[in-house]
Each structure stands twice: as structure tokens, then as C-alpha cells.
Write an enzyme that holds these catalytic residues in place. Structure first.
Site, PDB file in Angstrom:
ATOM      1  N   HIS A  14       2.273 -13.225  18.973  1.00  0.00           N
ATOM      2  CA  HIS A  14       2.678 -12.563  17.715  1.00  0.00           C
ATOM      3  C   HIS A  14       1.430 -12.325  16.875  1.00  0.00           C
ATOM      4  O   HIS A  14       0.888 -13.260  16.291  1.00  0.00           O
ATOM      5  CB  HIS A  14       3.669 -13.454  16.941  1.00  0.00           C
ATOM      6  CG  HIS A  14       4.146 -12.856  15.648  1.00  0.00           C
ATOM      7  ND1 HIS A  14       5.468 -12.849  15.278  1.00  0.00           N
ATOM      8  CD2 HIS A  14       3.491 -12.258  14.612  1.00  0.00           C
ATOM      9  CE1 HIS A  14       5.604 -12.273  14.097  1.00  0.00           C
ATOM     10  NE2 HIS A  14       4.401 -11.911  13.663  1.00  0.00           N
ATOM     11  N   HIS A  16      -0.705  -9.286  14.166  1.00  0.00           N
ATOM     12  CA  HIS A  16      -0.838  -7.986  13.486  1.00  0.00           C
ATOM     13  C   HIS A  16      -2.294  -7.560  13.573  1.00  0.00           C
ATOM     14  O   HIS A  16      -3.163  -8.239  13.013  1.00  0.00           O
ATOM     15  CB  HIS A  16      -0.426  -8.114  12.016  1.00  0.00           C
ATOM     16  CG  HIS A  16       0.977  -8.621  11.840  1.00  0.00           C
ATOM     17  ND1 HIS A  16       2.053  -7.787  11.712  1.00  0.00           N
ATOM     18  CD2 HIS A  16       1.467  -9.887  11.829  1.00  0.00           C
ATOM     19  CE1 HIS A  16       3.163  -8.512  11.606  1.00  0.00           C
ATOM     20  NE2 HIS A  16       2.831  -9.792  11.674  1.00  0.00           N
ATOM     21  N   LEU A  17      -2.546  -6.442  14.228  1.00  0.00           N
ATOM     22  CA  LEU A  17      -3.928  -5.946  14.327  1.00  0.00           C
ATOM     23  C   LEU A  17      -4.205  -4.851  13.306  1.00  0.00           C
ATOM     24  O   LEU A  17      -5.350  -4.459  13.119  1.00  0.00           O
ATOM     25  CB  LEU A  17      -4.202  -5.413  15.739  1.00  0.00           C
ATOM     26  CG  LEU A  17      -4.082  -6.435  16.879  1.00  0.00           C
ATOM     27  CD1 LEU A  17      -4.406  -5.773  18.209  1.00  0.00           C
ATOM     28  CD2 LEU A  17      -4.989  -7.638  16.644  1.00  0.00           C
ATOM     29  N   ARG A  18      -3.142  -4.357  12.650  1.00  0.00           N
ATOM     30  CA  ARG A  18      -3.276  -3.204  11.739  1.00  0.00           C
ATOM     31  C   ARG A  18      -3.800  -1.998  12.514  1.00  0.00           C
ATOM     32  O   ARG A  18      -3.623  -1.925  13.721  1.00  0.00           O
ATOM     33  CB  ARG A  18      -4.157  -3.542  10.530  1.00  0.00           C
ATOM     34  CG  ARG A  18      -3.795  -4.833   9.801  1.00  0.00           C
ATOM     35  CD  ARG A  18      -2.373  -4.845   9.275  1.00  0.00           C
ATOM     36  NE  ARG A  18      -2.156  -6.003   8.382  1.00  0.00           N
ATOM     37  CZ  ARG A  18      -1.000  -6.608   8.228  1.00  0.00           C
ATOM     38  NH1 ARG A  18       0.074  -6.201   8.873  1.00  0.00           N
ATOM     39  NH2 ARG A  18      -0.881  -7.620   7.396  1.00  0.00           N
ATOM     40  N   ASN A  42       4.515  -3.181  12.809  1.00  0.00           N
ATOM     41  CA  ASN A  42       4.816  -2.823  11.411  1.00  0.00           C
ATOM     42  C   ASN A  42       3.666  -2.068  10.746  1.00  0.00           C
ATOM     43  O   ASN A  42       3.148  -2.460   9.708  1.00  0.00           O
ATOM     44  CB  ASN A  42       5.222  -4.062  10.590  1.00  0.00           C
ATOM     45  CG  ASN A  42       4.133  -5.116  10.499  1.00  0.00           C
ATOM     46  OD1 ASN A  42       3.280  -5.229  11.376  1.00  0.00           O
ATOM     47  ND2 ASN A  42       4.154  -5.902   9.438  1.00  0.00           N
ATOM     48  N   LYS A 100      11.107  -5.339  18.004  1.00  0.00           N
ATOM     49  CA  LYS A 100      11.073  -6.251  16.867  1.00  0.00           C
ATOM     50  C   LYS A 100      12.112  -5.891  15.820  1.00  0.00           C
ATOM     51  O   LYS A 100      12.204  -4.740  15.392  1.00  0.00           O
ATOM     52  CB  LYS A 100       9.675  -6.181  16.245  1.00  0.00           C
ATOM     53  CG  LYS A 100       9.461  -7.006  15.018  1.00  0.00           C
ATOM     54  CD  LYS A 100       9.292  -8.479  15.351  1.00  0.00           C
ATOM     55  CE  LYS A 100       9.324  -9.341  14.111  1.00  0.00           C
ATOM     56  NZ  LYS A 100       8.034  -9.878  13.759  1.00  0.00           N
ATOM     57  N   HIS A 137      12.120 -11.326  12.949  1.00  0.00           N
ATOM     58  CA  HIS A 137      11.706 -11.915  11.673  1.00  0.00           C
ATOM     59  C   HIS A 137      12.994 -12.436  11.048  1.00  0.00           C
ATOM     60  O   HIS A 137      13.792 -11.660  10.517  1.00  0.00           O
ATOM     61  CB  HIS A 137      11.014 -10.895  10.749  1.00  0.00           C
ATOM     62  CG  HIS A 137      10.584 -11.520   9.461  1.00  0.00           C
ATOM     63  ND1 HIS A 137       9.271 -11.790   9.154  1.00  0.00           N
ATOM     64  CD2 HIS A 137      11.312 -12.000   8.422  1.00  0.00           C
ATOM     65  CE1 HIS A 137       9.214 -12.400   7.964  1.00  0.00           C
ATOM     66  NE2 HIS A 137      10.447 -12.530   7.505  1.00  0.00           N
ATOM     67  N   HIS A 175       7.614 -17.013  14.219  1.00  0.00           N
ATOM     68  CA  HIS A 175       7.008 -17.801  13.129  1.00  0.00           C
ATOM     69  C   HIS A 175       8.021 -18.691  12.417  1.00  0.00           C
ATOM     70  O   HIS A 175       8.279 -18.548  11.239  1.00  0.00           O
ATOM     71  CB  HIS A 175       6.247 -16.909  12.141  1.00  0.00           C
ATOM     72  CG  HIS A 175       6.963 -15.672  11.619  1.00  0.00           C
ATOM     73  ND1 HIS A 175       8.293 -15.644  11.273  1.00  0.00           N
ATOM     74  CD2 HIS A 175       6.512 -14.420  11.373  1.00  0.00           C
ATOM     75  CE1 HIS A 175       8.603 -14.439  10.835  1.00  0.00           C
ATOM     76  NE2 HIS A 175       7.537 -13.679  10.903  1.00  0.00           N
ATOM     77  N   LEU A 220       4.962 -14.917   4.847  1.00  0.00           N
ATOM     78  CA  LEU A 220       6.411 -14.964   5.058  1.00  0.00           C
ATOM     79  C   LEU A 220       6.700 -15.261   6.523  1.00  0.00           C
ATOM     80  O   LEU A 220       5.978 -14.756   7.386  1.00  0.00           O
ATOM     81  CB  LEU A 220       7.045 -13.634   4.643  1.00  0.00           C
ATOM     82  CG  LEU A 220       7.040 -13.416   3.121  1.00  0.00           C
ATOM     83  CD1 LEU A 220       7.439 -11.990   2.772  1.00  0.00           C
ATOM     84  CD2 LEU A 220       7.966 -14.422   2.420  1.00  0.00           C
ATOM     85  N   ASP A 248       0.748 -15.013  14.179  1.00  0.00           N
ATOM     86  CA  ASP A 248       1.129 -14.198  13.017  1.00  0.00           C
ATOM     87  C   ASP A 248      -0.084 -13.898  12.145  1.00  0.00           C
ATOM     88  O   ASP A 248       0.035 -13.735  10.932  1.00  0.00           O
ATOM     89  CB  ASP A 248       2.248 -14.862  12.205  1.00  0.00           C
ATOM     90  CG  ASP A 248       2.868 -13.915  11.183  1.00  0.00           C
ATOM     91  OD1 ASP A 248       2.763 -12.681  11.362  1.00  0.00           O
ATOM     92  OD2 ASP A 248       3.444 -14.407  10.200  1.00  0.00           O
ATOM     93  N   HIS A 252      -4.810  -9.049   5.062  1.00  0.00           N
ATOM     94  CA  HIS A 252      -4.662  -8.203   3.868  1.00  0.00           C
ATOM     95  C   HIS A 252      -5.993  -8.300   3.132  1.00  0.00           C
ATOM     96  O   HIS A 252      -6.616  -9.366   3.115  1.00  0.00           O
ATOM     97  CB  HIS A 252      -3.540  -8.730   2.964  1.00  0.00           C
ATOM     98  CG  HIS A 252      -2.173  -8.558   3.535  1.00  0.00           C
ATOM     99  ND1 HIS A 252      -1.442  -7.401   3.409  1.00  0.00           N
ATOM    100  CD2 HIS A 252      -1.409  -9.412   4.254  1.00  0.00           C
ATOM    101  CE1 HIS A 252      -0.277  -7.546   4.014  1.00  0.00           C
ATOM    102  NE2 HIS A 252      -0.233  -8.756   4.551  1.00  0.00           N
ATOM    103  N   ALA A 264       1.868 -10.770   1.396  1.00  0.00           N
ATOM    104  CA  ALA A 264       2.159 -11.917   2.264  1.00  0.00           C
ATOM    105  C   ALA A 264       1.440 -11.758   3.592  1.00  0.00           C
ATOM    106  O   ALA A 264       1.584 -10.729   4.250  1.00  0.00           O
ATOM    107  CB  ALA A 264       3.665 -12.006   2.504  1.00  0.00           C
TER     108      ALA A 264
HETATM  109  N1  LIG Z   1       3.779 -12.930   7.955  1.00  0.00           N
HETATM  110  C1  LIG Z   1       3.448 -12.265   6.874  1.00  0.00           C
HETATM  111  O1  LIG Z   1       3.448 -12.866   5.784  1.00  0.00           O
HETATM  112  N2  LIG Z   1       3.104 -10.963   6.899  1.00  0.00           N
HETATM  113  C2  LIG Z   1       3.153 -10.068   8.021  1.00  0.00           C
HETATM  114  C3  LIG Z   1       4.537  -9.606   8.359  1.00  0.00           C
HETATM  115  C4  LIG Z   1       5.393 -10.664   9.038  1.00  0.00           C
HETATM  116  O2  LIG Z   1       5.051 -11.158  10.108  1.00  0.00           O
HETATM  117  O3  LIG Z   1       6.456 -11.014   8.519  1.00  0.00           O
HETATM  118  C5  LIG Z   1       2.268  -8.838   7.713  1.00  0.00           C
HETATM  119  O4  LIG Z   1       2.382  -7.840   8.423  1.00  0.00           O
HETATM  120  O5  LIG Z   1       1.458  -8.922   6.785  1.00  0.00           O
HETATM  121 ZN   LIG Z   2       4.114 -11.292  11.729  1.00  0.00          ZN
HETATM  122 ZN   LIG Z   3       7.523 -11.702  10.156  1.00  0.00          ZN
END
Ligand SMILES: NC(=O)N[C@@H](CC(=O)O)C(=O)O
Ligand SMILES: [Zn+2]
Ligand SMILES: [Zn+2]
Length: 346
Positions: A14, A16-18, A42, A100, A137, A175, A220, A248, A252, A264
Site C-alpha cells: 500500500h 502513494h507515489l503521486r 487516488n 480500491k 479504506h 492501514h 487517516l 501507506d 504532502h 492527512a
Molecule cells: N493515509 C492518509 O492519511 N492519506 C492518504 C490517503 C489514504 O490512504 O487514506 C493520501 O493519499 O494522502
Molecule cells: Zn493510503
Molecule cells: Zn486510506
């Protein structure tokens, strides 16, 4: 005391690479340690179909360091409009491994998420048929539900019913943050598993809220009380294959977190395995890290385990206070703190 730890190479289930410029940082960071990672969809706009996943996969592959064999395992973002056909096409592509579920409004970039589970029943039926895991999620979003109760309420009010309706669907509750979630996963069938982040193993809400509010711990689902943290440590170090590694990691920009309305997400990919080692060591459970990080994830996804390995040494080092990330610096998890374990770079 062990001073050297060799593990089969782990995967991150899990992350996020953006997109675009951020990939220049996030991809080398994940590829430093992990062989494969489940890539969260996302983006804005989200990755909703095979064509979008294909071009995102290409952008990720283009950002790999030279000689890296890192494989991004792509996912789709479910919306009220996701059809069975979209799922069949994704499965047929051979490079999309899961879909997802973001309840609309639950987290970062979830505005296009699912507004009621009924809308995705045809997609879930197709996923169940083709053996594609549903990643969740798991938080309800109703205004009247306290933020600390949103995970448990999602399990009780939505997930239990969903699993009863689709008993053959593979489900990963992502998560997890509560003792309630660990209990639920343990009692569920072997089609149901969970990922656990390093930050939920290392921290609880006191770290975020005592002695001043610390926005870099805000993620989150939100950090819970220490009894929940203990339950997660019990689960992660139990050797039960239902619990496996998913960072996760979610960058940011510093200005977006240190803000009157902060985003978050915690950025842990720069030291992910080192952070997990720190957590497992606190439990005297370093012997349980390899299975959690490298065996149980591929086993659940029916993928082969990796063949090569990584080595960590006990050699304290200081986490940088800031990571450059182009024009918008990111503050990493544990910025400025000392971690005990260091990766031996190949
Ligand atoms: N975990 C987080 O707080 N943020 C994640 C989104 C997610 O996994 O819920 C994100 O994309 O920033
Ligand atoms: Zn996530
Ligand atoms: Zn999430």
C-alpha cells in the site's frame, strides 16, 4: 542482541507515489528496498480504468533509477460508475492487481469515491469471479460519527455485510488502526487480510496531540489511543499471515501539512523498512519481521515471493529534517530523530 538482519526482499502492499515531478522522489525511495508495491490510484483525476493505469504505470517506470527492477503493481479506483466490464478489462491487462474502495469523502482525493456500496455490486461480483482483491479504506464518513470511531463503524455497518454478500471476494482492510479491526480480521475467513503501517505501530494519538499539535503525525485513519497501538503490534508480530506490510507512505508538501487545514498523510517511504524494524525491535520480535514484510503479502495476492534479500545493520543514523522534493519540500516521518537500523546499500 542481533546487529545484522537479513530478510528476503520485502514488498510494500500500500503506497502513494503521486504523479509527475513527485515520482522523481517517491519512486527511488520505494525502489531502494522494495521489489514490488501496490500503487494507490487516488490521483486527481483518479486512475479509473486500464488506460489510465497503463499511462500511470509508464510514468512510474520512467522514474525508476538505473538498473532498478522495481515493479509497480497497479490498481483501479472504484467509483459509482465502475462496471463489471471495466474490471474484466483490468484483469485481462495482466498489470492491474486490485481495485480500491474509497468511501466518498473519507480521505485525501476521495471525492470521486463510492457513495453507496450498492453502486459497486456489479464490479465486486466481477472481482469475486476473477479473483481480484478489493482494497478498502475502511472508515464511514457521516458527520455525526466521531473520527476515532469511524473505522469500527465501517466494519460493523458496511464491511461485515459486504463480506457476507461476497464470501469469495478477497478483501484487504488497509492501514488498520484499532483493536476492533484486528479482532475482525482474525475472526474473518482466509479471504480477508489487513495491512499495517509503520506509523500506526510506532505512534499513538498522544504523539500527535500532547505538548502541541504535530501535523506530521496526522494521517487517516487517525492515530488512536495506545491500547489500539498495542493491539496492532500484537497483530503484526503474531506471525499470522493475515497481517502484512503496507506503508501507506503518502507525501504532502510541508506547507500543506503545516497549515490551518493540514492534509492527512505521513511520508515514510524514505526509511520504511528501518521504521518497521524499529517497531518490531521494541517488541523483541525482529524474528517475525521477514514473514510480515516479505512472505504474507505475496502469499495473499498469489504472487511468488521475492528471491533476493536485503540486509539491515544496527547503526544509528539521523533522519533528515526535510526532503527536497523539487520546489515543495516534504517533512519525512521521524524528521530529525535517530533510527537504530540502517539498510546496507548494495
Ligand atoms: N493515509 C492518509 O492519511 N492519506 C492518504 C490517503 C489514504 O490512504 O487514506 C493520501 O493519499 O494522502
Ligand atoms: Zn493510503
Ligand atoms: Zn486510506
Amino acid at each position: 542482541m542481533t546487529d545484522r538482519l537479513t530478510l528476503l526482499r520485502p514488498d510494500d502492499w500500500h503506497i502513494h507515489l503521486r504523479d509527475n515531478a513527485a515520482l522523481q522522489n517517491t519512486v527511488p525511495d520505494v525502489a531502494r528496498v522494495f521489489s514490488r508495491a501496490i500503487i494507490m490510484p487516488n490521483l486527481v483525476p483518479p486512475v479509473r480504468d486500464t488506460a489510465a493505469a497503463k499511462s500511470y504505470q509508464e510514468r512510474i517506470l520512467n522514474a525508476r533509477p538505473q538498473h532498478s527492477n522495481f515493479i509497480p503493481l497497479m490498481t483501479l479506483y472504484l467509483t459509482d460508475q465502475t462496471t463489471a466490464q471495466i474490471i474484466h478489462q483490468a484483469k485481462g491487462s495482466g498489470f492491474i492487481y486490485a481495485a480500491k474502495l474509497y468511501p466518498a469523502g473519507a480521505t485525501t482525493n476521495s471525492d470521486s469515491g463510492v457513495t453507496a456500496l450498492e453502486h459497486i455490486y456489479p464490479a465486486l461480483e466481477a472481482m469475486s469471479e476473477v479473483g481480484m482483491p478489493l482494497l478498502v479504506h475502511g472508515e464511514v464518513t457521516h458527520n455525526e460519527v466521531d473520527i476515532f470511531d469511524r473505522e469500527k463503524r465501517f466494519i460493523d455497518e458496511q464491511l461485515i455485510g459486504l463480506i457476507a454478500r461476497f464470501p469469495n471476494l478477497k478483501v484487504v482492510l488497509e492501514h488498520i488502526t484499532t483493536a476492533d479491526a484486528t479482532k475482525f480480521v482474525l475472526a474473518a475467513s482466509d479471504k480477508v487480510a489487513a495491512t499495517i503501517t509503520a506509523h500506526h505501530l510506532l505512534f499513538n494519538r498522544n504523539h500527535m496531540l500532547v505538548g502541541g499539535i504535530k501535523p506530521h503525525f496526522y494521517c487517516l485513519p487517525i492515530l488512536k489511543r495506545n491500547t489500539h497501538q498495542e493491539a496492532l503490534l500484537d497483530a503484526a508480530t503474531s506471525g499470522n499471515p493475515k497481517f502484512f506490510l503496507g506503508t501507506d507512505s503518502a507525501p504532502h508538501a510541508q506547507h500543506a501539512k503545516e497549515n490551518a487545514c493540514g492534509c492527512a498523510g505521513c511520508y515514510s517511504a524514505f526509511a520504511a523498512i528501518e521504521l518497521y524494524a524499529q517497531a518490531f525491535e521494541q517488541r523483541n520480535a525482529l524474528d517475525k519481521l521477514e514473514a510480515f514484510a516479505s512472505h504474507f503479502g505475496p502469499d495473499f495476492y498469489d504472487l511468488p515471493r521475492n528471491q533476493d534479500s536485503i540486509t539491515l545493520v544496527r547503526e544509528p543514523w539521523q533522519v533528515p529534517s526535510q526532503l527536497p522534493f523539487g520546489e515543495h519540500p516534504v517533512i519525512p516521518l521521524c524528521a530529525g530523530e535517530t533510527l537504530n537500523w540502517r539498510l546496507v546499500e548494495a
